[in-house]
Design a protein around this motif. Structure first.
Motif: not given
Length: 396
Positions: A159-174
């Motif tokens: 597990v990397t620091p990037l995976e742990t400390y990145r922001g929550a991705d709330k990507t909308d498909l639309d």
């Protein structure tokens, strides 16, 4: 006439001073007069008055009206009163129920109290925004040792620091994603606080590695929901050795061990950031022989890499891809000058870029004008079919 008489006649006569009565004398006279004015009537009544004059004498009788002579037919139970509506309204019905009135707009309104009573309001549900999730605690297992202290690294499970400390991705498909990174934080405390508190949490914040109290700033930013990047100072074409933090700048003339050592020092300044971004660096990043060892170290640290897009560095995409290093080049600088009109123009261009592609990222500095412009711009994204996402969501 002697000489003295002559002098006496020629001496001007002096005005005689007038002695006025004293104020105390007037006040005494007024007080005596007031006492006499009040006291004399009392003395007179005491000496010559008659006590019997204050006692009431005699009575007056008032005749009561007989109960049966009360002149009010409404109080009498008289069955002889005529029922004027007996022929038109059935017994027990209210004649006013059939009257239809209209309101100011001509709409019919019932006249009966029961019909005009407003319907009981329906229950309403108020939806509160979801509470902001707490940031992932700093994990000591996501570090490795260096001569300056812990620096980021994947843990034993990969597990990397990037995976742990990145922001929550709330990507909308639309909606298409767009990101903004605000940098230069940690140097000016009031502006840093404004960026942390006022910008949407999806805005990524980038901190100068030499900022005092860096770990505290990063903790505060992450608590507010922002993901964090660390700025790495790199040699520019106009490199100034007197600039703050220049002694740790990654340089083309430095040896690989020296650059690696400076990189470790910069990475050891704090923990909790998901990636790094360049600060200047057009001279350093264009030299693949100088930058390649740094990219290898960043890969070993489990971090993502952003380039602000202010200049071309043709070899970087291929070098990053060969190392499987998460990488992205930003659209460019949104505030080449702290001018609100210019910043708004650049943000409009960023919107167009995001609509035509995927993962457009703009980079700005913590100018007051930039903070104000980005706040207003972020509120318009949904109308443009875009959604604001943390910058790490755009890494390739």
């Amino acid at each position: 006439m002697n000489r003295n008489d002559h002098l006496r006649r020629n001496v001007p006569r002096r005005r005689q001073s007038i002695v006025l009565p004293k104020r105390r004398h007037h006040l005494s006279l007024a007080l005596i007069f007031l006492i006499l004015l009040i006291g004399l009537p009392l003395v007179w009544a005491q000496l010559f008055g008659n006590d019997d004059d204050a006692v009431p004498k005699g009575t007056v009788s008032v005749a009561t009206l007989p109960e049966d002579q009360i002149p009010s037919p409404l109080d009498r139970n008289n069955s002889d009163l005529p029922d004027l509506l007996a022929a038109t309204v059935p017994m027990g019905d209210n004649p006013t129920d059939s009257i239809v009135t209209t309101d100011a707009l001509g709409n019919p309104t019932p006249s009966s109290p029961a019909a005009s009573k407003p319907a009981s309001p329906k229950s309403k549900t108020i939806r509160l925004p979801d509470p902001r999730p707490a940031p992932t605690p700093l994990d000591p297992s996501l570090t490795r040792s260096s001569e300056f202290g812990p620096i980021p690294a994947p843990n034993g499970a990969g597990v990397t620091p990037l995976e742990t400390y990145r922001g929550a991705d709330k990507t909308d498909l639309d909606s298409k994603p767009v990101s903004v990174i605000i940098g230069g934080l940690g140097i000016n405390a009031p502006l840093t606080l404004r960026a942390i508190d006022e910008l949407p949490p999806e805005i990524t914040l980038s901190f100068a590695a030499h900022a005092p109290g860096l770990q505290g700033w990063i903790n505060k930013a992450r608590l507010a929901g922002h993901e964090v990047l660390l700025e790495l100072p790199m040699e520019s074409e106009a490199f100034d050795a007197q600039e703050s933090g220049s002694d740790r700048t990654l340089r083309t003339a430095a040896s690989v061990p020296d650059n690696r050592r400076n990189l470790h020092y910069l990475l050891s300044r704090a923990q909790g950031y998901a990636g790094v971004i360049n600060y200047n660096g057009e001279a350093f990043l264009r030299r693949s022989d100088a930058v390649s060892p740094i990219l290898t170290e960043l890969k070993a640290s489990g971090l993502g890499l952003f380039i602000d897009g202010a200049f071309d560095a043709p070899s970087l995409p291929a070098l990053s891809q060969s190392l499987s290093l998460p990488y992205n080049t930003a659209f460019g600088i949104i505030d080449p000058a702290p001018d609100r009109a210019l910043i708004n123009q650049q943000l409009d261009t960023l919107i167009a870029e995001a609509k035509s592609g995927s993962g457009a990222v703009g980079v700005g500095f913590v100018y007051p004008q930039t903070l104000d412009a980005v706040k207003g711009w972020a509120a318009t994204l949904s109308d443009n079919g875009l959604i604001l996402v943390p910058a790490t969501a755009t890494l390739k």
